[in-house]
Write a protein that holds these residues in place. Sequence first.
Motif, PDB file in Angstrom:
ATOM      1  N   TYR A  21       6.475   1.261   1.434  1.00 43.88           N
ATOM      2  CA  TYR A  21       5.552   2.121   0.699  1.00 43.88           C
ATOM      3  C   TYR A  21       5.525   1.755  -0.781  1.00 43.88           C
ATOM      4  CZ  TYR A  21       3.988   6.240  -1.857  1.00 43.88           C
ATOM      5  OH  TYR A  21       3.358   7.078  -2.735  1.00 43.88           O
ATOM      6  N   ARG A  22       6.690   1.547  -1.381  1.00 46.08           N
ATOM      7  CA  ARG A  22       6.749   1.216  -2.801  1.00 46.08           C
ATOM      8  C   ARG A  22       6.131  -0.155  -3.065  1.00 46.08           C
ATOM      9  NH1 ARG A  22      12.484   2.514  -5.431  1.00 46.08           N
ATOM     10  NH2 ARG A  22      11.219   2.002  -7.252  1.00 46.08           N
ATOM     11  N   THR A  23       6.333  -1.084  -2.136  1.00 47.32           N
ATOM     12  CA  THR A  23       5.723  -2.406  -2.287  1.00 47.32           C
ATOM     13  C   THR A  23       4.210  -2.319  -2.254  1.00 47.32           C
ATOM     14  OG1 THR A  23       7.652  -3.453  -1.246  1.00 47.32           O
ATOM     15  CG2 THR A  23       5.618  -4.737  -1.332  1.00 47.32           C
ATOM     16  N   SER A  24       3.659  -1.536  -1.323  1.00 48.47           N
ATOM     17  CA  SER A  24       2.201  -1.393  -1.244  1.00 48.47           C
ATOM     18  C   SER A  24       1.657  -0.736  -2.504  1.00 48.47           C
ATOM     19  CB  SER A  24       1.827  -0.579  -0.009  1.00 48.47           C
ATOM     20  OG  SER A  24       2.274   0.766  -0.128  1.00 48.47           O
ATOM     21  N   GLN A  25       2.396   0.236  -3.042  1.00 54.10           N
ATOM     22  CA  GLN A  25       1.963   0.869  -4.285  1.00 54.10           C
ATOM     23  C   GLN A  25       1.997  -0.111  -5.455  1.00 54.10           C
ATOM     24  OE1 GLN A  25       4.160   4.469  -5.199  1.00 54.10           O
ATOM     25  NE2 GLN A  25       2.296   5.665  -4.960  1.00 54.10           N
TER      26      GLN A  25
ATOM     27  N   ASN B  99       1.827  -3.404  -5.312  1.00 55.88           N
ATOM     28  CA  ASN B  99       0.778  -4.413  -5.137  1.00 55.88           C
ATOM     29  C   ASN B  99      -0.589  -3.868  -5.545  1.00 55.88           C
ATOM     30  OD1 ASN B  99       2.685  -6.185  -4.158  1.00 55.88           O
ATOM     31  ND2 ASN B  99       2.187  -5.834  -2.007  1.00 55.88           N
ATOM     32  N   LEU B 100      -0.859  -2.619  -5.166  1.00 58.70           N
ATOM     33  CA  LEU B 100      -2.138  -2.019  -5.544  1.00 58.70           C
ATOM     34  C   LEU B 100      -2.235  -1.856  -7.056  1.00 58.70           C
ATOM     35  CD1 LEU B 100      -4.807  -0.687  -4.725  1.00 58.70           C
ATOM     36  CD2 LEU B 100      -3.571   1.479  -4.526  1.00 58.70           C
ATOM     37  N   SER B 101      -1.154  -1.463  -7.686  1.00 53.73           N
ATOM     38  CA  SER B 101      -1.164  -1.298  -9.138  1.00 53.73           C
ATOM     39  C   SER B 101      -1.411  -2.636  -9.841  1.00 53.73           C
ATOM     40  CB  SER B 101       0.162  -0.691  -9.586  1.00 53.73           C
ATOM     41  OG  SER B 101       0.205  -0.554 -10.983  1.00 53.73           O
TER      42      SER B 101
ATOM     43  N   GLN C  68      -6.756   2.796  -1.957  1.00 48.60           N
ATOM     44  CA  GLN C  68      -5.496   3.462  -1.687  1.00 48.60           C
ATOM     45  C   GLN C  68      -4.460   2.427  -1.255  1.00 48.60           C
ATOM     46  OE1 GLN C  68      -4.853   6.691  -2.189  1.00 48.60           O
ATOM     47  NE2 GLN C  68      -6.960   7.089  -2.850  1.00 48.60           N
ATOM     48  N   PRO C  69      -3.168   2.749  -1.390  1.00 50.18           N
ATOM     49  CA  PRO C  69      -2.142   1.799  -0.923  1.00 50.18           C
ATOM     50  C   PRO C  69      -2.327   1.451   0.546  1.00 50.18           C
ATOM     51  CG  PRO C  69      -1.137   3.533  -2.246  1.00 50.18           C
ATOM     52  CD  PRO C  69      -2.579   3.935  -2.037  1.00 50.18           C
ATOM     53  N   SER C  70      -2.081   0.228   0.870  1.00 49.89           N
ATOM     54  CA  SER C  70      -2.276  -0.234   2.252  1.00 49.89           C
ATOM     55  C   SER C  70      -1.349   0.477   3.227  1.00 49.89           C
ATOM     56  CB  SER C  70      -2.041  -1.743   2.326  1.00 49.89           C
ATOM     57  OG  SER C  70      -0.728  -2.076   1.901  1.00 49.89           O
ATOM     58  N   TYR C  71      -0.293   1.072   2.731  1.00 49.16           N
ATOM     59  CA  TYR C  71       0.664   1.758   3.606  1.00 49.16           C
ATOM     60  C   TYR C  71      -0.020   2.881   4.379  1.00 49.16           C
ATOM     61  CZ  TYR C  71       4.827   4.354   5.041  1.00 49.16           C
ATOM     62  OH  TYR C  71       5.783   5.007   5.769  1.00 49.16           O
TER      63      TYR C  71
END
Length: 689
Positions: free
Chosen positions: A249-253, A255-257, A300-303
């Motif tokens: 979850y943190r990685t997807s966030q 990456n989106l940022s 949105q995050p990919s998660y």
Amino acid sequence: MHVAAATNYSKLIHLLYAWKADITAKNRAGQTPLHYAACNDALEACKALVRLMRDNSVSIDVEDARKRSPLFAAVELGRSDAAQWLVEQGADIKKQDASERPCLTIMMKKTSRVAKFALNHYHEIDVPNRKERFRLKDLSDLIISEKNESARKTPLQFIVDYKQLDVVMHPVIERILKVKWSNFGRKQASKDLGIYVLYIALWTSLGVGASWQTRYRYVLPNPDAWRVTFWIPAIITTLCLIVLEIREYRTSQANLSKWKSYRRKNITDDKAQYPPMSGQNPNVITEYLEHEETDLLKMQPSYFRDFWNLFDCTIYATHILIFILHMIEVAAFTADNRAPPCCGTAGCDVTARQIRTGELTDLSACSASDASVNNVSLSVWLNRFIAINVIMMWLGIIKHLRPFRHLGPLIVMLAKALVDVGWFLMLFLIFYVAYVFAFWIIFGLHTPINSMSTVDRIMFSLYRITLVDEYQYDQMHAFDIVMTYILVGTFLVISAVLCINILIAMLSDTFHRIYSNAKATARMQQAIFLLKTEEGLTTAQRADFKSVIRKNYNPKEVDMSDQQDYGYNEESDFARMRTLIERYQRDNVAAIKMILLNISRVKEEGNQPVMDSADFPTQGYQDIPAPTYHVSARDGIRSLRRASSAARSQSKRSSCSKLRESRMDASNRERGSSVGDQSQSHDHENPDG
């Protein structure tokens, strides 16, 4: 010149060029007329400008101030026709702009049709020899990104983000997925599956290994030592999976940022660089940039796009709840102060007293014929949570089976069918709720019909009626014959006849509808898994993977798949013959002209010649892109000889026919002349005739 290009006015372009206008003139953003034509999908203007640029030895990949080529500009604005034509003319599909974004990557988002056409340059087919060749070496830098480069996405990431199902089934993308799967995907998928199966086995063993009535008691060292042994790895495995979930979850966030910051900077630079374009109303680039900003806000995050991630979170939350309830049950309750798990007809207080005095045990209390579970007992609710959690855990295996090629399509079809069943149930619920209230009004209030005495019993009875199962029809008939006929008859027609058959038809239609896309969706699921696995690769592993691509795919020849249709067709035959001509044109230019003439005649107008060989163009064939279908060199030479021989024979026949026609015309003229002289002499002799 820019205005003429933007408005697709090719004649004005030629006129301006004749008046010495500069076809490479740039505005303050560095855009040439070809950029304007490409941005407006002005195909005729593109053709005219490219022809003039080649006559002046000017590259069609001319850059603007942001290092965007005309092809890049067309792709970014979604101008498919102009983009595909520029690709056909040999425009560089890997060219990067000032932000280091490759053109091929943008194609995956904006123009999937052009992307598939461009990928054909890296895929060749030798039909006679049943071989395929993949030149993935040229794409090695685009197949996998560098470590911590989340801001710049690869083509595969764009395919996944925008769900380009048609592109993911392209042979080149399929080969990329196979290479990644064989190098690191299969190993990681098997590892994840093995860990999850161990996790399920531990929790299932704890659920079924001890009676739920006495689960709160631990007799050590025997016979409950195994339970403690299983609890330790079960908790450790659960914590590890929770940590991995949080990290994902943190990685997807993150990456989106990074992506949002990267794109906002690009958009800001573009707004400052590009002026309004003449001939456009409104400014198409400004609209495009505003649309990109709106898309960034919606991302949105990919998660959260994957349902199974939320499903896993539910499972882990249930595990935490089960562990807390079990610890409370073990620490706070004993046989003297806990509520009995089951109660008899005499009441729960009587059962609790009998358990404390030793007359009954927890097991015997639940074994009695009149026993029922005690809903205020913590053991009962804990056991219910464990049962539900076991079902959810075993269903969670589906997530870890999706990357496997043979099971993926089946899982996709199952998921789509469940979605359609859900929509059907929403419609069926309208009829169902209406009849529940109707049956309750007639048979539910103080009646001798046990199956209708409570609302939950009525709901289950109607469910059994829908399935044409047993229900208390005779009792309902005896109580109210009129309403029994009305309610039961109409509900049977609506539910068992109409709705069930509609559901069957809908599932059949769903299967046929999604079967063609099931493989593409399964490939998409595999691509998602591979992208997640890539994020965990080290720099050395990424470098090793690139070296494998450069070494083994330069090019890579594999056997042609029998499941794909690579049959011949008119267009592919014509493209293949033109490619052979290009390959051998340096040997015999005159023969090539005749071969081209022969091919064009057969293709366009049957056996009628299209143009004279002297008028056939000899320039521009070096820019013809490599076609999808190829034949071997030996077969190519044979085809050239046959075509050349046919062309010479046709030329001879044409010459002979022209000679015969000229002789016939001469004889007819002579015959006509003699007949005219005779008629004139006859008229002179007989003036009254």
